[in-house]
Structure formats: structure tokens, C-alpha cells
Design an enzyme around this catalytic site. Sequence first.
Site, PDB file in Angstrom:
ATOM      1  N   ASP A  84       0.880  -1.145   0.139  1.00  0.00           N
ATOM      2  CA  ASP A  84       0.099   0.008   0.064  1.00  0.00           C
ATOM      3  C   ASP A  84       0.859   1.175   0.043  1.00  0.00           C
ATOM      4  O   ASP A  84       2.026   1.324   0.531  1.00  0.00           O
ATOM      5  CB  ASP A  84      -0.972  -0.036   1.078  1.00  0.00           C
ATOM      6  CG  ASP A  84      -1.977  -0.897   1.221  1.00  0.00           C
ATOM      7  OD1 ASP A  84      -1.983  -1.957   0.381  1.00  0.00           O
ATOM      8  OD2 ASP A  84      -2.804  -0.586   1.957  1.00  0.00           O
ATOM      9  N   HIS A 231       3.691  -2.099   3.153  1.00  0.00           N
ATOM     10  CA  HIS A 231       3.664  -0.496   2.757  1.00  0.00           C
ATOM     11  C   HIS A 231       4.651  -0.113   1.680  1.00  0.00           C
ATOM     12  O   HIS A 231       6.194  -0.870   2.362  1.00  0.00           O
ATOM     13  CB  HIS A 231       3.363   0.290   3.573  1.00  0.00           C
ATOM     14  CG  HIS A 231       2.052   0.463   4.377  1.00  0.00           C
ATOM     15  ND1 HIS A 231       1.845  -0.757   5.458  1.00  0.00           N
ATOM     16  CD2 HIS A 231       0.820   1.048   4.312  1.00  0.00           C
ATOM     17  CE1 HIS A 231       0.441  -0.526   5.898  1.00  0.00           C
ATOM     18  NE2 HIS A 231       0.113   0.437   4.929  1.00  0.00           N
TER      19      HIS A 231
END
Length: 266
Positions: A84, A231
Site C-alpha cells: 500500500d 507498505h
Amino acid sequence: MGRNKYTAHIAVVASAVGLSLAVWAASAVTQTEAEASAGGGRPTAAQSPSKDAEGPAQAPPKKTPESIAHDAEAGGTAVNITIDDGPDPRWTPQMLDILKENGVKAVFCMVGPEAKRHPDLVKRVVADGHRLCDHTISHDTAMDKKSVAYQKRQILDAKKMIEDAAGGVEVEYYRAPGGAFTPDSRRIAAAAGMRPLGWNVDTKDFELPGAASIVNTVKNELSNGPTILFHDGGGDRSQTVVALRQVLPWLKQQGHAFSFPVRTTP
């Protein structure tokens, strides 16, 4: 000729004509049936070609479900890697290299403006065989408390930015920032062809707990389900890079295959 004889004569002629017509009609019907059974003559309604005869009927496309996906398309013990907050010019290329070295495909959940700023990275993600996910415009973790119009802009504007950066490649998933899904946001995403995407293992790498902690979180929480959250944007992701380099070989050693999250239901 008298009136009575004339009337009688007319009746006889009419009777003869009627009989002839009946015989002709019966003959015509018999001939038509014979032609039909032999495959000749003008096709009947049952014989007439239809559009369906041109090829097999096409099933209507499956509607994208509004429910939040967690399962892996491959089923079994397969896992889904999701990444992400990028793309980021420093961290995304390193993660793409690690994924390629291990033969793993992932889902990249991109923030719209970051995708617009780095179309080269978006295109590389696609070229490497990964899938795209919409992670909104501004990564507002409180968007579940905002108006439907606001949610719609966040989702659909980001989708367009990502697809434009990707050269028109479809965005297949939608992940709400911080998991702030609403029935409206799920409906908006699904109507645009994006399956709402959740996670089962939150590595909490954004808290910078150390690479060892990130790895241990995956090992300890994988029993929760197959979708793992990392992430590649939003800050220093050096710990995530180190952890990902360790986690992928470990998952293989444990017998896990790699998959994408489901998009439709059976």
C-alpha cells in the site's frame, strides 16, 4: 333455364369447386411436410436460423461483489501479498526487484496522486504482472465519516489517475485507507468493477517496529488468513524491504504458493 334448375346448377358447380380446392390444399400441405422433413423448401420457424445458432450463448459477465475480499484465487494454502501507499520512487523499485527474484506477484494499492506523479513506476508494476488497487486520492482514514459524494470522488478520481498512469490498464481492487469501508464506498467501488479488498495480516510496518518484528508478525498471524499487508509508501520503508526479502523465501519453505485475492464469487 328455370329458376329452380339454375339454382341447382350453381350448387353443383360450387360443390365441385370446393372439392377441388380441398384436394389442392391437402396436396400442398403434404408436399410442404415432405420438403420440410427432407430439409428443403423455406425453413419453418423451428428451422429458421437464429443469432444463437451463430455460436454458443455468451454468459453475462459476473457482477463484482460488494463484499470485502480476503481469500486467495488459488485457494488452499496460497497467500496474497498486498503493498500500500505507493508508488514511491525509492521503495517501490526495491520491492519490485525482490518480488521478481522470488517469482511472486502482488497487488499494489496506489494513492491516486502518487500514481500520477510516477507513471513509469505504475507501468513497471503492470509490466511485471502485478495487479492494481485503488487506495483513494488523499488516504483519508476517516472517510467513512464523510459524505457519499466525498467518498465517490476519492474512489473514482483515484481510479482514473491510476488507470491513466498505467496506460489504461484496469484497476481491479479498492482498499479503503485504514479499512474505513462503508456500504456506500463498497457499492461505488464494485459498480466501477473494483472488488473491495481487506487483509488478514497487518504487519504494522508503517510503525517502524523493526524488520524482525515485521517478519514475526507474518509468521504469528498467518493463521488469520491469506492476505498480508505491507507498505511501499508513506515514509521510510527500509524495514519493509528487509522484511520482505526474508518473508517471501520463508513462505515458500512453508509450502505456500502465491496468488491474487478473489475478485468474483463462484
